[in-house]
Design a protein around this motif. Structure first.
Motif, short mmCIF file in Angstrom:
data_model
loop_
_atom_site.label_atom_id
_atom_site.label_comp_id
_atom_site.label_asym_id
_atom_site.label_seq_id
_atom_site.Cartn_x
_atom_site.Cartn_y
_atom_site.Cartn_z
N MET A 132 0.85 -1.18 0.00
CA MET A 132 0.00 0.00 0.00
C MET A 132 0.89 1.24 0.00
O MET A 132 1.93 1.26 0.64
CB MET A 132 -0.91 -0.03 1.24
CG MET A 132 -1.95 1.03 1.22
SD MET A 132 -3.35 0.68 2.31
CE MET A 132 -2.70 1.20 3.87
N CYS A 188 -6.89 2.02 5.57
CA CYS A 188 -7.47 2.38 4.28
C CYS A 188 -7.37 3.88 4.03
O CYS A 188 -7.10 4.65 4.95
CB CYS A 188 -8.93 1.91 4.18
SG CYS A 188 -10.05 2.66 5.36
N THR A 193 -8.93 7.23 -2.47
CA THR A 193 -8.02 7.40 -3.61
C THR A 193 -8.66 8.13 -4.78
O THR A 193 -7.95 8.65 -5.64
CB THR A 193 -7.49 6.05 -4.10
OG1 THR A 193 -8.58 5.21 -4.46
CG2 THR A 193 -6.64 5.38 -3.03
N LEU A 233 -13.66 5.92 -4.41
CA LEU A 233 -12.83 4.72 -4.28
C LEU A 233 -12.00 4.82 -3.01
O LEU A 233 -11.45 5.89 -2.70
CB LEU A 233 -11.88 4.57 -5.46
CG LEU A 233 -12.47 4.31 -6.84
CD1 LEU A 233 -11.37 4.21 -7.89
CD2 LEU A 233 -13.32 3.06 -6.84
N ARG A 281 -8.92 2.48 -0.98
CA ARG A 281 -8.02 1.32 -1.00
C ARG A 281 -7.62 0.99 0.42
O ARG A 281 -7.46 1.89 1.25
CB ARG A 281 -6.76 1.61 -1.82
CG ARG A 281 -7.05 1.56 -3.30
CD ARG A 281 -5.79 1.48 -4.10
NE ARG A 281 -6.14 1.42 -5.52
CZ ARG A 281 -5.27 1.30 -6.47
NH1 ARG A 281 -3.98 1.22 -6.19
NH2 ARG A 281 -5.66 1.24 -7.73
N THR A 332 -5.78 -2.45 3.05
CA THR A 332 -5.17 -3.77 3.19
C THR A 332 -5.42 -4.27 4.60
O THR A 332 -4.93 -3.67 5.56
CB THR A 332 -3.65 -3.70 2.93
OG1 THR A 332 -3.43 -3.09 1.65
CG2 THR A 332 -3.02 -5.07 2.96
N GLU A 340 -4.22 -6.16 -0.85
CA GLU A 340 -4.78 -4.82 -1.04
C GLU A 340 -6.07 -4.92 -1.85
O GLU A 340 -6.16 -5.67 -2.81
CB GLU A 340 -3.79 -3.89 -1.74
CG GLU A 340 -4.28 -2.45 -1.78
CD GLU A 340 -3.27 -1.47 -2.32
OE1 GLU A 340 -3.45 -0.27 -2.07
OE2 GLU A 340 -2.31 -1.89 -3.01
N VAL A 341 -7.06 -4.17 -1.39
CA VAL A 341 -8.35 -4.16 -2.06
C VAL A 341 -8.73 -2.74 -2.45
O VAL A 341 -8.17 -1.76 -1.94
CB VAL A 341 -9.47 -4.75 -1.16
CG1 VAL A 341 -9.18 -6.19 -0.80
CG2 VAL A 341 -9.70 -3.91 0.08
N GLU A 342 -9.69 -2.67 -3.35
CA GLU A 342 -10.28 -1.39 -3.71
C GLU A 342 -11.78 -1.51 -3.47
O GLU A 342 -12.41 -2.44 -3.97
CB GLU A 342 -9.99 -1.05 -5.16
CG GLU A 342 -10.48 0.33 -5.56
CD GLU A 342 -9.90 0.73 -6.90
OE1 GLU A 342 -8.99 1.59 -6.90
OE2 GLU A 342 -10.33 0.18 -7.92
N GLU A 344 -15.31 0.36 -4.05
CA GLU A 344 -15.94 1.38 -4.88
C GLU A 344 -17.39 1.52 -4.44
O GLU A 344 -18.08 0.52 -4.23
CB GLU A 344 -15.90 1.00 -6.35
CG GLU A 344 -16.62 2.01 -7.24
CD GLU A 344 -16.64 1.61 -8.70
OE1 GLU A 344 -16.57 2.51 -9.55
OE2 GLU A 344 -16.75 0.40 -8.99
N ILE A 395 -16.17 -4.53 -2.73
CA ILE A 395 -14.75 -4.64 -2.39
C ILE A 395 -14.17 -5.67 -3.34
O ILE A 395 -14.64 -6.80 -3.40
CB ILE A 395 -14.54 -5.10 -0.93
CG1 ILE A 395 -15.05 -4.04 0.06
CG2 ILE A 395 -13.07 -5.41 -0.67
CD1 ILE A 395 -14.94 -4.46 1.52
N LEU A 417 -7.23 -6.14 -5.57
CA LEU A 417 -6.46 -5.50 -6.65
C LEU A 417 -5.62 -6.52 -7.40
O LEU A 417 -5.43 -6.40 -8.60
CB LEU A 417 -5.57 -4.40 -6.09
CG LEU A 417 -6.29 -3.11 -5.73
CD1 LEU A 417 -5.32 -2.11 -5.12
CD2 LEU A 417 -6.96 -2.50 -6.95
#
Length: 161
Positions: free
Chosen positions: A1, A48, A51, A59, A61, A63, A120-122, A124, A141, A144
């Motif tokens: 991250m 988090c 972003t 969005l 991001r 982890t 790591e995730v995103e 939205e 979720i 990535l």
């Protein structure tokens, strides 16, 4: 991250109510993204950060770490819920007019698969409706690394004067 943004460490770091109400929710979210206002303290706890911000879409991001696991070593369901509540609320905030604010009335989370610790995730979220007194948004979720959906969620919020 990547590096964490400025995060509120004490109540004194948070913007005043007058500051909050002096701008639209979209302006507020853009200032948080730009680092002109700090991310809330929960962002540091959850690992988090925001972003992207645009009208009706945000969005985040993040982890999950070992500190976010349950007794079995899996990512705790509360991590998914907190990240989704965050991104959903931020999307709602982009639709809140100047002089108003919001709070979550309810939110729902569907965990579709176990998220590996350290991935790591995103997250939205998209704003579906922002009316005079309520707002609705939905989100996901995704990993990535693999693009898979790990959770979905929705929220209903109340918009107040």
């Amino acid at each position: 991250m990547t590096d964490m943004p400025p995060i509120a460490r004490t109540p004194a770091d948070l913007p005043s109510r007058d500051t909050l109400l002096s701008m639209s929710g979209l302006e507020f979210m853009q200032k948080v993204l730009a680092g002109d206002l700090p991310h809330p303290a929960i962002a540091g706890v959850m690992g988090c950060r925001i972003t992207e911000v645009e009208p009706g879409r945000v969005l985040v991001r993040g982890t999950p770490g070992f500190q976010h696991t349950n007794p079995f070593g899996a990512v705790h369901g509360g991590w998914y819920g907190t990240v989704l509540d965050t991104v959903l609320g931020c999307a709602v905030m982009t639709g809140v007019p100047q002089g108003r604010w919001y709070t979550t009335l309810e939110y729902k989370v569907n965990i579709t698969r176990a998220l590996p610790v350290g991935m790591e995730v995103e997250a939205e979220a998209l704003l579906d409706h922002a009316g005079r007194s309520t707002a609705v948004a939905h989100g996901t979720i995704r990993g990535l690394e693999d693009g898979k959906v790990y959770a979905t969620g929705s929220t209903t919020c109340i918009i107040m004067a």
